[in-house]
Design a protein around this motif. Structure first.
Motif, PDB file in Angstrom:
ATOM      1  N   ALA A  18      17.329 -32.955   3.503  1.00 58.26           N
ATOM      2  CA  ALA A  18      18.590 -33.746   4.043  1.00 58.26           C
ATOM      3  C   ALA A  18      19.947 -33.431   3.105  1.00 58.26           C
ATOM      4  O   ALA A  18      19.881 -34.054   1.812  1.00 58.26           O
ATOM      5  N   ILE A  19      20.615 -32.669   3.391  1.00 60.33           N
ATOM      6  CA  ILE A  19      21.820 -32.248   2.501  1.00 60.33           C
ATOM      7  C   ILE A  19      23.073 -33.093   3.132  1.00 60.33           C
ATOM      8  O   ILE A  19      23.476 -33.134   4.209  1.00 60.33           O
ATOM      9  N   LYS A  20      23.802 -33.586   2.015  1.00 61.85           N
ATOM     10  CA  LYS A  20      24.885 -34.296   2.245  1.00 61.85           C
ATOM     11  C   LYS A  20      26.465 -33.638   2.068  1.00 61.85           C
ATOM     12  O   LYS A  20      27.286 -34.132   2.623  1.00 61.85           O
ATOM     13  N   ASP A  21      26.261 -32.466   1.403  1.00 61.85           N
ATOM     14  CA  ASP A  21      27.636 -31.538   1.379  1.00 61.85           C
ATOM     15  C   ASP A  21      27.123 -30.253   1.611  1.00 61.85           C
ATOM     16  O   ASP A  21      26.421 -29.439   0.742  1.00 61.85           O
ATOM     17  N   ALA A  22      27.946 -29.913   2.790  1.00 63.92           N
ATOM     18  CA  ALA A  22      27.528 -28.473   3.277  1.00 63.92           C
ATOM     19  C   ALA A  22      27.969 -27.168   2.134  1.00 63.92           C
ATOM     20  O   ALA A  22      27.528 -26.166   2.420  1.00 63.92           O
ATOM     21  N   ASN A  23      28.826 -27.828   1.305  1.00 68.20           N
ATOM     22  CA  ASN A  23      29.424 -26.665   0.275  1.00 68.20           C
ATOM     23  C   ASN A  23      28.243 -26.331  -0.706  1.00 68.20           C
ATOM     24  O   ASN A  23      28.403 -25.395  -1.373  1.00 68.20           O
ATOM     25  N   LYS A  24      26.925 -27.104  -0.591  1.00 65.02           N
ATOM     26  CA  LYS A  24      26.078 -27.077  -1.491  1.00 65.02           C
ATOM     27  C   LYS A  24      24.763 -26.041  -0.887  1.00 65.02           C
ATOM     28  O   LYS A  24      24.020 -25.801  -1.405  1.00 65.02           O
ATOM     29  N   ALA A  25      25.048 -25.916   0.121  1.00 61.41           N
ATOM     30  CA  ALA A  25      23.770 -25.412   1.161  1.00 61.41           C
ATOM     31  C   ALA A  25      23.500 -23.999   0.704  1.00 61.41           C
ATOM     32  O   ALA A  25      22.521 -23.533   0.751  1.00 61.41           O
ATOM     33  N   VAL A  26      24.561 -23.103   0.476  1.00 63.01           N
ATOM     34  CA  VAL A  26      24.209 -21.604  -0.011  1.00 63.01           C
ATOM     35  C   VAL A  26      23.549 -21.481  -1.319  1.00 63.01           C
ATOM     36  O   VAL A  26      22.360 -20.816  -1.202  1.00 63.01           O
ATOM     37  N   LYS A  27      23.931 -22.425  -2.005  1.00 64.78           N
ATOM     38  CA  LYS A  27      23.366 -22.127  -3.421  1.00 64.78           C
ATOM     39  C   LYS A  27      22.061 -22.624  -3.237  1.00 64.78           C
ATOM     40  O   LYS A  27      21.138 -22.173  -4.041  1.00 64.78           O
ATOM     41  N   PHE A  44      18.914 -33.277  10.771  1.00 69.46           N
ATOM     42  CA  PHE A  44      19.988 -33.716  11.466  1.00 69.46           C
ATOM     43  C   PHE A  44      20.119 -35.260  11.046  1.00 69.46           C
ATOM     44  O   PHE A  44      20.943 -36.028  11.784  1.00 69.46           O
ATOM     45  N   ARG A  45      19.900 -35.479   9.946  1.00 72.29           N
ATOM     46  CA  ARG A  45      19.871 -36.767   9.401  1.00 72.29           C
ATOM     47  C   ARG A  45      21.159 -37.074   8.677  1.00 72.29           C
ATOM     48  O   ARG A  45      21.552 -38.230   8.134  1.00 72.29           O
ATOM     49  N   THR A  46      22.182 -36.062   8.386  1.00 74.22           N
ATOM     50  CA  THR A  46      23.177 -36.104   7.732  1.00 74.22           C
ATOM     51  C   THR A  46      24.466 -35.474   8.451  1.00 74.22           C
ATOM     52  O   THR A  46      24.056 -34.479   9.214  1.00 74.22           O
ATOM     53  N   GLU A  47      25.602 -35.901   8.323  1.00 76.12           N
ATOM     54  CA  GLU A  47      26.677 -35.242   8.919  1.00 76.12           C
ATOM     55  C   GLU A  47      26.949 -33.867   8.661  1.00 76.12           C
ATOM     56  O   GLU A  47      27.721 -32.868   9.277  1.00 76.12           O
ATOM     57  N   ALA A  49      24.660 -31.597   8.209  1.00 73.93           N
ATOM     58  CA  ALA A  49      23.451 -30.641   8.726  1.00 73.93           C
ATOM     59  C   ALA A  49      23.888 -29.493   9.214  1.00 73.93           C
ATOM     60  O   ALA A  49      23.558 -28.147   9.092  1.00 73.93           O
ATOM     61  N   LEU A  50      24.717 -29.674  10.424  1.00 74.28           N
ATOM     62  CA  LEU A  50      25.273 -28.534  11.216  1.00 74.28           C
ATOM     63  C   LEU A  50      26.045 -27.505  10.395  1.00 74.28           C
ATOM     64  O   LEU A  50      25.686 -26.174  10.439  1.00 74.28           O
ATOM     65  N   GLN A  51      26.964 -27.781   9.640  1.00 74.66           N
ATOM     66  CA  GLN A  51      27.552 -26.922   8.912  1.00 74.66           C
ATOM     67  C   GLN A  51      26.930 -26.246   7.794  1.00 74.66           C
ATOM     68  O   GLN A  51      26.968 -24.928   7.557  1.00 74.66           O
ATOM     69  N   SER A  52      25.879 -27.070   7.443  1.00 69.49           N
ATOM     70  CA  SER A  52      24.993 -26.636   6.315  1.00 69.49           C
ATOM     71  C   SER A  52      24.249 -25.199   6.748  1.00 69.49           C
ATOM     72  O   SER A  52      23.988 -24.259   6.226  1.00 69.49           O
ATOM     73  N   ILE A  53      23.646 -25.533   8.051  1.00 68.89           N
ATOM     74  CA  ILE A  53      23.032 -24.423   8.875  1.00 68.89           C
ATOM     75  C   ILE A  53      23.726 -23.251   8.949  1.00 68.89           C
ATOM     76  O   ILE A  53      23.169 -21.977   8.723  1.00 68.89           O
ATOM     77  N   GLN A  75      21.882 -32.072  20.378  1.00 73.74           N
ATOM     78  CA  GLN A  75      21.565 -31.464  19.046  1.00 73.74           C
ATOM     79  C   GLN A  75      20.867 -30.123  19.055  1.00 73.74           C
ATOM     80  O   GLN A  75      21.074 -29.246  18.355  1.00 73.74           O
ATOM     81  N   VAL A  76      20.335 -30.020  20.261  1.00 72.77           N
ATOM     82  CA  VAL A  76      19.570 -28.575  20.290  1.00 72.77           C
ATOM     83  C   VAL A  76      20.721 -27.429  20.570  1.00 72.77           C
ATOM     84  O   VAL A  76      20.474 -26.376  19.944  1.00 72.77           O
ATOM     85  N   ASP A  77      21.481 -27.847  21.371  1.00 69.46           N
ATOM     86  CA  ASP A  77      22.691 -26.919  21.530  1.00 69.46           C
ATOM     87  C   ASP A  77      23.537 -26.611  20.152  1.00 69.46           C
ATOM     88  O   ASP A  77      23.773 -25.378  20.092  1.00 69.46           O
TER      89      ASP A  77
END
Length: 207
Positions: A18-27, A44-47, A49-53, A75-77
């Motif tokens: 469950a990630i809160k900041d998409a900017n940290k996803a790649v690291k 998808f418990r955080t806003e 999620a989509l950008q992180s993926i 959410q599937v889409d």
């Protein structure tokens, strides 16, 4: 891509994040890959999620990425658009399952009793999330289901360093889902060395 069951069985433990900041996803993804767990289930418990993926998929085209806590067809889409390899849901919603099948994306829905397993089989599914694993009877319940049904399971919920090997020893288990190696506080604080240590410990246990 290889069969999803085979990929999961090779990885054995799927980090549930469950990630809160998409900017940290790649690291975060880099830490997982470098330390032996090249997979992530972004819930998808955080806003974020989509950008992180999307960020992880762009950076690591070959990483195995799932979208977790998927509850709706919308959410599937979103998950497919972001580039996931599979979808995970906490329960068995026939509408969501059928929509994933129409969209040709694998879904691993949550079940925790015989009736739900049979409903899943009726929908043509053979790999299911056993959730919440520990509150639902743990390894004993999983063995009981395994004795009756020709399906595979991904136990999640209460899986920890103390019991993960017990779950993985059950013949029907392809992998376990867990959060203990990706605690939100360490991600928030960018404590990558500490995260790397936890991930390495998991990789060491399952090696």
């Amino acid at each position: 891509m290889k069969d999803l069951d085979k990929l999961l069985s090779e990885i054995q433990v799927v980090p549930v994040i469950a990630i809160k900041d998409a900017n940290k996803a790649v690291k975060l993804a880099q830490v997982l890959i470098d330390n032996g767990l090249p997979c992530a289930e972004i819930t998808f418990r955080t806003e974020a999620a989509l950008q992180s993926i999307k960020n992880i998929r762009d950076a690591f085209p070959d990483m195995l990425i799932g979208a977790g806590t998927v509850l709706t067809t919308e959410q599937v889409d979103q998950a497919i658009y972001a580039g996931v390899d599979f979808v995970v849901s906490p329960g068995l919603n026939p509408t969501t399952v059928k929509y994933c099948q129409q969209r040709h994306v694998p879904i691993i829905p949550g079940v925790n009793n015989p009736s739900l397993v049979e409903q899943a089989m009726e929908l043509g599914l053979s790999t299911l999330k056993f959730f919440p694993a520990e509150p639902s009877g743990g390894v004993a319940m999983l063995k009981a289901l395994t004795a009756v049904y020709p399906v595979k399971f991904m136990p999640t919920g209460g899986v920890s360093p103390s019991n993960v090997k017990d779950y993985l020893a059950v013949s029907s288990v392809v992998a376990c889902g867990g959060t203990w190696m990706v605690p939100g506080e360490l991600i928030d604080n960018e404590q990558w060395d500490e995260l790397a240590k936890l991930v390495r410990e998991v990789a060491g246990v399952i090696a």
